[in-house]
Design a protein around this motif. Structure first.
Motif, PDB file in Angstrom:
ATOM      1  N   TYR A 174       6.741  -2.187   4.434  1.00 15.69           N
ATOM      2  CA  TYR A 174       5.658  -2.075   5.407  1.00 15.69           C
ATOM      3  C   TYR A 174       4.828  -0.829   5.148  1.00 15.69           C
ATOM      4  O   TYR A 174       3.610  -0.815   5.311  1.00 15.69           O
ATOM      5  CB  TYR A 174       6.260  -2.056   6.806  1.00 15.69           C
ATOM      6  CG  TYR A 174       5.277  -1.811   7.908  1.00 15.69           C
ATOM      7  CD1 TYR A 174       5.100  -0.547   8.441  1.00 15.69           C
ATOM      8  CD2 TYR A 174       4.524  -2.849   8.430  1.00 15.69           C
ATOM      9  CE1 TYR A 174       4.201  -0.323   9.448  1.00 15.69           C
ATOM     10  CE2 TYR A 174       3.624  -2.628   9.443  1.00 15.69           C
ATOM     11  CZ  TYR A 174       3.472  -1.369   9.953  1.00 15.69           C
ATOM     12  OH  TYR A 174       2.574  -1.148  10.961  1.00 15.69           O
ATOM     13  N   SER A 175       5.523   0.264   4.735  1.00 12.72           N
ATOM     14  CA  SER A 175       4.811   1.527   4.537  1.00 12.72           C
ATOM     15  C   SER A 175       3.780   1.441   3.445  1.00 12.72           C
ATOM     16  O   SER A 175       2.827   2.202   3.446  1.00 12.72           O
ATOM     17  CB  SER A 175       5.763   2.644   4.124  1.00 12.72           C
ATOM     18  OG  SER A 175       6.807   2.768   4.975  1.00 12.72           O
ATOM     19  N   VAL A 176       4.013   0.551   2.466  1.00 12.22           N
ATOM     20  CA  VAL A 176       3.147   0.544   1.298  1.00 12.22           C
ATOM     21  C   VAL A 176       1.693   0.404   1.710  1.00 12.22           C
ATOM     22  O   VAL A 176       0.820   1.107   1.201  1.00 12.22           O
ATOM     23  CB  VAL A 176       3.551  -0.586   0.344  1.00 12.22           C
ATOM     24  CG1 VAL A 176       2.547  -0.730  -0.760  1.00 12.22           C
ATOM     25  CG2 VAL A 176       4.914  -0.313  -0.229  1.00 12.22           C
ATOM     26  N   ASN A 177       1.444  -0.508   2.669  1.00 12.50           N
ATOM     27  CA  ASN A 177       0.068  -0.650   3.114  1.00 12.50           C
ATOM     28  C   ASN A 177      -0.325   0.385   4.140  1.00 12.50           C
ATOM     29  O   ASN A 177      -1.471   0.802   4.210  1.00 12.50           O
ATOM     30  CB  ASN A 177      -0.143  -2.045   3.713  1.00 12.50           C
ATOM     31  CG  ASN A 177      -0.487  -3.024   2.645  1.00 12.50           C
ATOM     32  OD1 ASN A 177      -1.068  -2.646   1.650  1.00 12.50           O
ATOM     33  ND2 ASN A 177      -0.128  -4.269   2.851  1.00 12.50           N
ATOM     34  N   TYR A 178       0.654   0.790   4.980  1.00 10.08           N
ATOM     35  CA  TYR A 178       0.269   1.664   6.074  1.00 10.08           C
ATOM     36  C   TYR A 178      -0.192   3.026   5.577  1.00 10.08           C
ATOM     37  O   TYR A 178      -1.108   3.623   6.120  1.00 10.08           O
ATOM     38  CB  TYR A 178       1.450   1.834   7.036  1.00 10.08           C
ATOM     39  CG  TYR A 178       1.067   2.583   8.274  1.00 10.08           C
ATOM     40  CD1 TYR A 178       1.179   3.965   8.335  1.00 10.08           C
ATOM     41  CD2 TYR A 178       0.561   1.913   9.375  1.00 10.08           C
ATOM     42  CE1 TYR A 178       0.791   4.642   9.463  1.00 10.08           C
ATOM     43  CE2 TYR A 178       0.181   2.591  10.499  1.00 10.08           C
ATOM     44  CZ  TYR A 178       0.298   3.953  10.546  1.00 10.08           C
ATOM     45  OH  TYR A 178      -0.082   4.628  11.669  1.00 10.08           O
ATOM     46  N   VAL A 179       0.487   3.563   4.538  1.00 13.62           N
ATOM     47  CA  VAL A 179       0.184   4.943   4.175  1.00 13.62           C
ATOM     48  C   VAL A 179      -1.057   5.067   3.317  1.00 13.62           C
ATOM     49  O   VAL A 179      -1.355   6.155   2.840  1.00 13.62           O
ATOM     50  CB  VAL A 179       1.359   5.611   3.443  1.00 13.62           C
ATOM     51  CG1 VAL A 179       2.545   5.659   4.330  1.00 13.62           C
ATOM     52  CG2 VAL A 179       1.656   4.924   2.165  1.00 13.62           C
ATOM     53  N   LYS A 180      -1.778   3.951   3.135  1.00 19.98           N
ATOM     54  CA  LYS A 180      -2.997   4.078   2.337  1.00 19.98           C
ATOM     55  C   LYS A 180      -4.006   4.980   3.000  1.00 19.98           C
ATOM     56  O   LYS A 180      -4.949   5.434   2.346  1.00 19.98           O
ATOM     57  CB  LYS A 180      -3.598   2.692   2.087  1.00 19.98           C
ATOM     58  CG  LYS A 180      -2.771   1.917   1.108  1.00 19.98           C
ATOM     59  CD  LYS A 180      -3.492   0.710   0.568  1.00 19.98           C
ATOM     60  CE  LYS A 180      -2.636   0.115  -0.529  1.00 19.98           C
ATOM     61  NZ  LYS A 180      -2.597  -1.320  -0.533  1.00 19.98           N
ATOM     62  N   ILE A 181      -3.854   5.244   4.289  1.00 21.93           N
ATOM     63  CA  ILE A 181      -4.808   6.136   4.927  1.00 21.93           C
ATOM     64  C   ILE A 181      -4.511   7.593   4.633  1.00 21.93           C
ATOM     65  O   ILE A 181      -5.321   8.460   4.890  1.00 21.93           O
ATOM     66  CB  ILE A 181      -4.827   5.954   6.460  1.00 21.93           C
ATOM     67  CG1 ILE A 181      -3.437   6.193   7.037  1.00 21.93           C
ATOM     68  CG2 ILE A 181      -5.328   4.587   6.819  1.00 21.93           C
ATOM     69  CD1 ILE A 181      -3.438   6.137   8.533  1.00 21.93           C
ATOM     70  N   TYR A 182      -3.341   7.891   4.082  1.00 24.53           N
ATOM     71  CA  TYR A 182      -2.992   9.279   3.827  1.00 24.53           C
ATOM     72  C   TYR A 182      -3.263   9.639   2.385  1.00 24.53           C
ATOM     73  O   TYR A 182      -3.286   8.787   1.509  1.00 24.53           O
ATOM     74  CB  TYR A 182      -1.508   9.529   4.106  1.00 24.53           C
ATOM     75  CG  TYR A 182      -1.136   9.396   5.553  1.00 24.53           C
ATOM     76  CD1 TYR A 182      -0.303   8.376   5.970  1.00 24.53           C
ATOM     77  CD2 TYR A 182      -1.614  10.280   6.511  1.00 24.53           C
ATOM     78  CE1 TYR A 182       0.045   8.250   7.289  1.00 24.53           C
ATOM     79  CE2 TYR A 182      -1.278  10.152   7.831  1.00 24.53           C
ATOM     80  CZ  TYR A 182      -0.448   9.132   8.212  1.00 24.53           C
ATOM     81  OH  TYR A 182      -0.106   8.990   9.514  1.00 24.53           O
ATOM     82  N   THR A 183      -3.417  10.936   2.127  1.00 22.54           N
ATOM     83  CA  THR A 183      -3.510  11.404   0.746  1.00 22.54           C
ATOM     84  C   THR A 183      -2.115  11.747   0.247  1.00 22.54           C
ATOM     85  O   THR A 183      -1.204  11.950   1.027  1.00 22.54           O
ATOM     86  CB  THR A 183      -4.359  12.683   0.674  1.00 22.54           C
ATOM     87  OG1 THR A 183      -3.811  13.631   1.578  1.00 22.54           O
ATOM     88  CG2 THR A 183      -5.784  12.386   1.037  1.00 22.54           C
ATOM     89  N   ASP A 184      -1.972  11.832  -1.064  1.00 24.99           N
ATOM     90  CA  ASP A 184      -0.703  12.240  -1.659  1.00 24.99           C
ATOM     91  C   ASP A 184       0.462  11.400  -1.147  1.00 24.99           C
ATOM     92  O   ASP A 184       1.450  11.931  -0.647  1.00 24.99           O
ATOM     93  CB  ASP A 184      -0.404  13.720  -1.352  1.00 24.99           C
ATOM     94  CG  ASP A 184      -1.319  14.637  -2.120  1.00 24.99           C
ATOM     95  OD1 ASP A 184      -1.416  15.801  -1.736  1.00 24.99           O
ATOM     96  OD2 ASP A 184      -1.923  14.156  -3.100  1.00 24.99           O
TER      97      ASP A 184
END
Lengths: 179, 112, 502
Positions: C98-108
């Motif tokens: 699930y995180s793979v798509n969610y963290v696209k808003i973050y850098t690094d």
């Protein structure tokens, strides 16, 4: 024996100074004194590896803490329901100390450890089993190497964590100014 | 016995600092003092009267060494304390940049 | 290959993945996500294979470095560990996907994935540990990773919550360290089986009560048991959405409940005073969590207080101690992990689309985001205890166990809290999921269907809906029965381990 008591009293005094003094830089210096006192205590308690380690870690911590206090900000004194809070904190601490004292009565007296078969095993067998002269190192790096792996991993976690927290731009497209 | 109580008093000084002080850095200092006290307590447990350091030497007998196991444990524990300190100070520096204060009673935007 | 050689891979795989992510994550953008997903799927596979082996062998021990305990550190997997590992790695794998798509808003994002893998290494390390200080070290690793992950977005509230969580949690850890010191002074060993053997004769010594209190406080805080729950709602509010999902589904169960029950049942031996204290805390958690959840308007805080309340149920079952109660608690751990992770993931998706966490401003989720809407509905029904979804059966078992053990008051409280849970979920989720089609009109931009976001939620919803099938004969049933036996037999753990170590 007497040296330990004196070092501990010095550490307690330095700790109380660190806790109570208003100027943050003095507070950090006092904590440094506590740390160095601890290193001395390790030396007197015949733990030379720990004394060196504690000194190094203490210096690192001091550098980091001083970096934090370079943003000078005077600490505020208590306000609000401070009487109730202080009294309840102190009574909780006193209860904790009393219970600790009662349970300490069950334990071997300071300086005369009993039944340490495991330590006896380490002392007797460490040289033959691992070929190391320093038993503490043989325990930390051979018998309990898994814990040392954990400790190294913890430093990696802290490093990556600090890198993550120190990012200048955290969310894409928004600089981290005032949020 | 009195040594153990002194060590626990050091722990209590740290605990008091964490519970009652308002400056973030003071709280971190309190946690540091608690860690020192816990590590010292471990080593006090292992001490043997008239003992010597747990290192083999040619000319000395080995039957009065202090306990080496708590020393290995505290070796790990000191490093864990350092890691914690790193993270806490990093977080508090960033908090200062966002909130412009180190006072924990003012850092209170989350409610409910 | 003999099955006990699989055990170290539970720690090796996440650790190696974390280091690989650090190396490769800066070079290529998707490297972090790919390595993390593969690693979490691998560790789930290992835990699944271990579960099958445990059913056959009973206890598997791996001596790290080949040194014989108590000189060395053993990794011990028995049926309770296997069950917890299975649940934890399952949830972790899905949350990573699930995180793979969610963290696209973050850098690094590679930092995020390596911290996540390090957290899982810590969690697995706690679950397989047979040595009390080793458990403490890996507990600290998992906790450190969590402090950094909660603060990952670097928003002001996230940093504040992370700081407060870190301070409370490290005070608890230091108490535990003092407890370990007292225990070592008393028993002169750090190996849990040998500690249990030493304490056998002297279970009511004053030092054991003191040490028990220290560990209760320490692990109670990690488990978010009231009155030590204060960190939880804040830490869940502004962290990245997968973090409350994995924290509520995995961390508070493994670092809190599993470690607490392992120590108190198998090593120290459950005594009457301790079980009364646990019952008291459990009741406070259930009622407090439920009542505080009622007034929440922030969806994450509501789910957080709901977690506190459900942990109360779980600890209640363990505290009562009869086989039926323990079975109910284990099943509720499973149900709650699945459903709560699902709900937090759903809340994350809702937040991303609707751009708010306020319940009053969200409506029409089912019509706008059908996958999220229906799966959240299933998750909410499961936690409320609506048949035939999973939560109903586990709560029913716990209530029956209370009645069977004679605690009619507790059964009444448990049933009351269940009704309370239904009330606040209905009040929060009914307007959100159903409701008018027009609100926050501009918020539909991000509504593309994303496979990696939807699939974990669908899988969890299916598992949650069908979880009563796990009570039927099959792998989970056997594992749960074996785990119940391990816990209820209490200090027989000591002789089992010492026997297997020869």
């Amino acid at each position: 024996m007497l040296e330990i008591h004196l070092i501990l009293l010095f550490m307690i005094a330095a700790a109380i100074i660190a806790v109570e003094v208003r100027d943050m830089l003095s507070s950090v210096v006092a904590v440094g004194a506590v740390g160095i006192g601890l290193s001395l205590a390790f030396l007197v308690l015949k733990a030379p590896d720990l004394a060196i380690m504690q000194l190094v870690v203490e210096i690192l911590s001091l550098i980091i803490l001083v970096r934090a206090t370079s943003h000078r900000d005077l600490p505020f004194s208590a306000s609000g329901r401070w009487v109730f809070n202080t009294v309840s904190t102190i009574s909780f601490i006193l209860i904790f100390l009393v219970c600790a004292y009662i349970s300490l009565l069950n334990l071997p007296v300071f300086g005369e450890p009993q039944l340490r078969e495991l330590s006896k095993f380490y002392i007797d067998e460490a040289r033959t089993l691992t070929g190391a002269e320093n038993i503490v190192e043989s325990i930390a790096l051979r018998f309990r190497a898994y814990d040392s792996l954990g400790e190294a991993t913890a430093i990696v976690v802290a490093t990556i964590g600090v890198l993550a927290i120190a990012r200048r731009v955290s969310i894409k497209g928004k600089a981290d100014d005032e949020r | 016995m009195s040594i153990y109580i002194l060590c626990l008093i050091l722990f209590s000084v740290g605990l008091y600092c964490v519970l009652r002080k308002r400056n973030l850095i003071k709280i971190i200092i309190g946690i540091g003092i608690m860690e020192y006290a816990a590590n010292l307590f471990f080593i006090l447990i292992g001490y043997r009267q008239e003992g010597r350091a747990p290192i083999y030497a040619h000319d000395q007998v080995i039957n009065n060494m202090v306990d080496p196991l708590p020393q290995a444990v505290v070796l790990t524990s000191i490093v864990l304390g350092l890691a914690l300190m790193l993270l806490l100070v990093a977080i508090s520096i960033r908090i200062y940049e966002k909130y412009r204060t180190f006072d924990i009673t003012k850092i209170n935007r989350l409610k409910g | 290959m003999s099955p006990n050689l699989m055990i170290p891979y539970l720690v090796i795989v996440p650790l190696a993945a974390a280091f690989l992510i650090i190396i490769f994550g800066k070079m290529t953008r998707p490297a972090g996500a790919i390595i993390a997903s593969i690693a979490s799927a691998l560790s789930f596979t290992v835990s699944l294979m271990l579960s099958f082996s445990i059913v056959k062998y009973g206890v598997l021990i791996y001596k790290v470095g080949g040194w014989m305990p108590p000189a060395g550190i053993p990794m011990i997997v028995d049926s309770y560990s296997a069950l917890i590992l299975l649940i934890a790695n399952f949830i972790a794998a899905l949350v990573t996907l699930y995180s793979v798509n969610y963290v696209k808003i973050y850098t690094d994002t590679w930092k995020y994935f390596s911290l996540l893998m390090l957290m899982m290494a810590g969690v697995n390390g706690v679950a397989v540990s047979g040595d009390i200080f080793n458990m403490f070290v890996y507990l600290e690793i998992a906790s450190l990773a969590t402090y950094a992950l909660v603060a990952f977005g670097n928003e002001a509230e996230a940093l504040e919550a992370s700081f407060k969580y870190a301070v409370m949690s490290s005070v608890a850890s230091t108490f535990m360290l003092i407890g370990i010191a007292f225990l070592y002074n008393y028993t002169s060993t750090l190996n849990m089986a040998y500690i249990g053997k030493f304490i056998e004769g002297n279970r009511t010594a004053k030092i054991m009560s003191f040490v028990s209190v220290l560990f209760l406080a320490g692990f109670g805080l990690k488990a978010a048991l009231a009155p030590f729950h204060a960190w939880l709602p804040d830490a869940y509010t502004k962290s990245p959405a997968p973090i409350p999902a994995i924290s509520s589904g995995v961390l508070i169960k493994v670092l809190g409940v599993y470690a607490l029950t392992r120590l108190f049942f198998n090593v120290f031996g459950m005594t009457k005073p301790v079980s009364y204290i646990l019952i008291f805390f459990a009741v406070v958690s259930m009622l407090g969590g439920g009542i505080l959840a009622f007034g929440q308007s922030n969806i994450r805080r509501l789910l957080g207080y709901s977690s506190v309340s459900q942990i109360g149920y779980i600890i209640l079952g363990f505290a009562i101690g009869t086989p039926l109660a323990v079975m109910g608690s284990l099943f509720h751990i499973f149900n709650h992990s699945v459903a709560k992770s699902l709900l937090f993931m759903g809340a994350g998706s809702i937040e991303k689309t609707m751009r708010t966490q306020d319940i009053k401003k969200i409506s029409g989720v089912i019509s706008k985001m059908p996958v999220t809407g229906y799966t959240s509905l299933i998750g909410a029904l499961s936690i409320c205890g609506i048949p035939p979804f999973g939560g109903f059966w586990s709560k029913l078992i716990i209530i029956f166990a209370c009645i069977q053990a004679g605690y009619f008051g507790l059964a009444f409280i448990a049933a009351f809290v269940s009704i309370l849970t239904l009330a606040y979920y209905f009040k929060a989720y009914a307007p959100m999921l159903f409701g008018a089609k027009e609100s926050l009109s501009g918020a539909l931009k991000n509504n593309r269907r994303q496979f990696l976001t939807d699939m974990p939620m669908i899988i969890l919803a299916v598992v949650s809906a069908g979880s009563m099938l796990f009570l039927a004969p099959g792998i989970m049933n056997i594992l749960m029965r074996l785990a119940t036996v391990v816990i209820v037999n209490g200090t027989a753990y000591v002789s089992v381990i010492l026997g297997s170590l020869k």
